[in-house]
Structures are given as C-alpha cells and as structure tokens.
Design a protein around this motif. Structure first.
Motif, mmCIF file in Angstrom:
data_model
loop_
_atom_site.group_PDB
_atom_site.id
_atom_site.type_symbol
_atom_site.label_atom_id
_atom_site.label_comp_id
_atom_site.label_asym_id
_atom_site.label_seq_id
_atom_site.Cartn_x
_atom_site.Cartn_y
_atom_site.Cartn_z
ATOM 1 N N LEU A 1 43.345 -6.325 86.580
ATOM 2 C CA LEU A 1 42.750 -5.909 87.849
ATOM 3 C C LEU A 1 43.808 -5.349 88.801
ATOM 4 O O LEU A 1 43.581 -4.342 89.480
ATOM 5 N N ARG A 2 44.948 -6.002 88.839
ATOM 6 C CA ARG A 2 46.000 -5.553 89.752
ATOM 7 C C ARG A 2 46.587 -4.211 89.306
ATOM 8 O O ARG A 2 46.882 -3.348 90.136
ATOM 9 N N ALA A 3 46.742 -4.024 87.998
ATOM 10 C CA ALA A 3 47.250 -2.754 87.486
ATOM 11 C C ALA A 3 46.302 -1.614 87.865
ATOM 12 O O ALA A 3 46.744 -0.520 88.241
ATOM 13 N N ALA A 4 45.002 -1.854 87.771
ATOM 14 C CA ALA A 4 44.035 -0.828 88.155
ATOM 15 C C ALA A 4 44.132 -0.510 89.637
ATOM 16 O O ALA A 4 44.072 0.653 90.051
ATOM 17 N N ALA A 5 44.325 -1.531 90.462
ATOM 18 C CA ALA A 5 44.433 -1.320 91.903
ATOM 19 C C ALA A 5 45.672 -0.505 92.261
ATOM 20 O O ALA A 5 45.650 0.316 93.181
ATOM 21 N N LEU A 6 46.766 -0.715 91.525
ATOM 22 C CA LEU A 6 48.016 -0.018 91.833
ATOM 23 C C LEU A 6 48.101 1.360 91.200
ATOM 24 O O LEU A 6 48.967 2.157 91.563
ATOM 25 N N SER A 7 47.216 1.640 90.253
ATOM 26 C CA SER A 7 47.300 2.921 89.547
ATOM 27 C C SER A 7 46.840 4.088 90.398
ATOM 28 O O SER A 7 47.121 5.241 90.095
#
Length: 422
Positions: free
Chosen positions: A284-290
């Motif tokens: 979830l965090r990787a998607a938010a930062l992408s």
C-alpha cells in the motif's frame, strides 16, 4: 550479483521498471554500514564512528525502516562516495547481500552522470551569486559529519572552486553538488528521493534560503515550506503521509544487546518483511509513493489502518513504533509545462550536456525562475523532467530518556559486534 547500468539520460525509466522505487541518500547507507560492521572493525576510528551513531541515530532508524519497507534498494556508485578502491561486493554489498540480494548496485555511467553533474554545478553557481550558500553553524555541522563517516566523494567542480575562498568552502560545495546530483537522478527517473531527518532539514532549509538548519529551527523550516506550497498553485503538492511504523525500537526490544550483535538485528529486520501485515502495508505504501496511488481520504485511511494492523501484529502500539514522520513533496510536470518521458528525436550530437537536448520535457532556466524563487534545488535546469519528488523525514520528538535509551542500546549492540568478528 544482479546490478543495473544507467548509460544515458534516456535510461532512467529502468529504475522504476526494476521495482527500485526510491533513491536513497547515501549517508543513510553509510550509517547502516558503520553500524553493521561493529566497533571492532572501526579500529582507530572507533570514537568518531561512535559519535556518528549517537549524532545521527535518526539515519539508522531510517536505514532499518527502508530495509523492512522495500524488497530491494538501489545504491548509486556507492564506492565513489565511500570505500574508494573497493568494489561493491567488498563494501556495502558484503554486509547486506549475504542470504538474499537486498541492495542492487547501480552504475551511472559517464554520459548520464556528467550531464546531471553539469546541471547541478550550473544551478549551484547561480545560487552562489546570492551570497554564502550555508550559514557558519550549518557548514561546520556538515564538515564534522562527513569527517565522522569518511565521506570521500569529491566531484570535480569544473572551475567552480575558483570562485570559493578556501578549501572548506570547496569541500562544502562538493557536498552540496552531490546532493543536487541525486536530486537530478530523482527528477529524471520520477521516483522519490528519500532523505534522512538531518539531511531533510538541511535540504529544505537550503531550498528556502533559510539561515538556520539546526534542531531548534526544524518546525519553522517545515512551516515555511508548507506556506510556500500553499501559495505555489497548481502542480505543487506537499502531503503529510499517514503515520509510518519505525521498526528499530521493536527489533531492539526483542534483542539481547550483550549477546546479539548488528548481524542478528539485520537478520531479524529482513525476516520481518515476510510477515503478512508488513507485506500488505509495504504494498500500500509503495503505491502511495509511486505517484499512481489514490490520494483520496479513503486511501489515506486505508494506509493508516494498515499501519495500525502492523502494530497489532507486532504486539506493539503507535507510541512505540512512530519514530519518524514523512512529508512527500512533489513538483509535478504541469508545474514546469513539460510532458514527462516524451521523445523528440533521440540523442543530440555534441558534449554530454547536450544529450538532454534530444528529449522533450527539458526544463529551461527561464521557465524555472518562478520555481527557484520558491524552492531552490528542487528542479535542475537542462535535464529531462519526469517529476521532482522528495520524501523528507522528520524525527518524532520524544522525551530525552526514550531517545537516550535507544541510542545507548544501539551503542551496546554495535560494541557487541557481528558474530564473524568474535
């Protein structure tokens, strides 16, 4: 060992394609390396490295967070910054890539590096016209810090050194140009540039033209940063991320520091990545930062709930795990009027700096003047632009007893050393 080569400015998209979704401040890696080697390996440098661990404990918190929150991390020409004369397998790679590949060495070759450095030097040269680029206290803090960790990267300043009054100013300029080079890497690849709390404060203060970058000035620096973003208009974005678990306090609480050294701490951090709650939070965090993630209130609530689930799974709570806070600062393509990633004729003839002229989305000096007035150093002239995204890290203020206990435990673990040293 798997590796990646960036041979030209056209190849920066390979970073995201390989799932290497952050550009990490090399000082964070260096602090991790010093700690993992243990005190015995420091020899005559033991006292200065011990001071570095205490003075920049927040970088170690960030180091272990990155290891847990990413499958792999890129390290850019690491031995040019530290451990000159060694190859990567003899340096950081020897510590982190034993059972699985955690760090991917990235070789930014001359064509890609020199065009980025030329843009960094040009931008820094124009900034010098405004007077001293760092206040005396901040300058001395940087000089002390790079001595502690044996920072060896001394990029050729291409004549800029002739405009500086003494060797200390030259060394500071080399350091700041290095910071801008990594900003250029982030700009061309579009992935976030992750900075340690100390460097986050410095970079934000330098961008604002603020005279102070010490601990006491931190709140004012970030208040001013937010104010300028509110006034900047379309294409600028600053967003406080939902709370992020910091895993170092949890890992240390489950360790016997008199018996278990840095290698045990590392092994347990890497194992922690495999827990279902952490794996879900990481996705979830990787998607938010992408940049492709949903910025809605619902998405932020989901990320907060996932962080709470991590705390519950670890039999912990937010009070123990929230050691850092993150501010995502974005300058999007529409702010500079470019189309990211488009091509207009391939490579141009001429010197390395002219390569950028073969790409659409080149940012010119005139178009950046309004941006530089608000925030110097976020975008580099004459480089391809995908986005300029920094993940600024702030240490959560805690009582002195808690912070002191964490630092003292890390010192004991460092002194215990890895099993290979005993």
């Amino acid at each position: 060992m798997d590796s990646l080569t960036i041979a030209s400015p056209l190849e920066w998209s390979a970073l995201g394609a390989r799932g290497l979704g952050v550009i990490v401040d090399p000082v964070i890696f260096r602090m991790g390396q010093i700690f993992l080697k243990g005190r015995a390996a420091a020899g005559a440098l033991a006292e200065q490295q011990s001071a570095a661990i205490t003075d920049d404990l927040a970088s170690l918190v960030t180091f272990f967070d990155l290891l847990v929150l990413h499958e792999q991390l890129p390290a850019f020409n690491y031995t040019s910054t530290f451990d000159i004369g060694l190859n990567f397998d003899q340096s950081l790679g020897a510590l982190l890539n034993q059972d699985r590949q955690v760090i991917v060495p990235v070789d930014v070759q001359w064509q890609a590096y020199s065009s980025t450095k030329a843009a960094a030097i040009g931008q820094f040269r124009r900034q010098l016209a405004n007077g001293p680029f760092l206040p005396a206290g901040t300058a001395q803090d940087i000089l002390n810090g790079i001595k502690q960790i044996e920072y060896e990267w001394e990029p050729n300043l291409e004549g800029l050194q002739n405009d500086l009054p003494d060797p200390e100013q030259v060394r500071l300029a080399q350091f700041m140009v290095g910071v801008l080079v990594f900003a250029g890497y982030a700009q061309q690849s579009g992935v976030p540039h992750v900075l340690s709390p100390r460097r986050s404060r410095l970079v934000a203060a330098a961008g604002l033209g603020d005279g102070r970058a010490d601990d006491q000035a931190e709140a004012a620096i970030y208040q001013e940063l937010a104010r300028r973003f509110r006034l900047a208009g379309d294409g600028w974005r600053d967003q406080q991320l939902p709370w992020t678990p910091s895993f170092l306090p949890y890992l240390l609480s489950r360790l016997n520091p008199l018996r278990d050294g840095p290698d045990v701490l590392l092994s347990r951090a890497l194992d922690l990545r495999d827990s279902p709650a952490v794996a879900r939070y990481r996705r979830l965090r990787a998607a938010a930062l992408s940049g492709s993630g949903d910025d809605s209130a619902a998405a932020r609530q989901e990320l907060t709930a996932a962080a709470d689930s991590v705390a519950k799974a670890l039999d912990s709570d937010r009070g123990e795990l929230e050691m850092t806070r993150y501010l995502a600062v974005d300058l999007l393509p529409k702010a500079v009027g470019v189309v990211a990633g488009a091509m207009a004729g391939g490579l141009a003839a001429g010197p390395p700096g002219a390569i950028a002229g073969g790409l659409a989305g080149i940012v010119g000096e005139e178009s950046l003047k309004p941006i530089h007035k608000r925030l110097f150093g976020w975008v580099l002239d004459q480089l391809p632009f995908h986005s300029a995204r920094k993940l600024l890290t702030r240490a959560v203020t805690s009582d002195a007893a808690t912070a002191g206990k964490l630092a003292a435990t890390m010192q004991i673990v460092w002194e215990t050393g890895p099993r290979s040293a005993t």
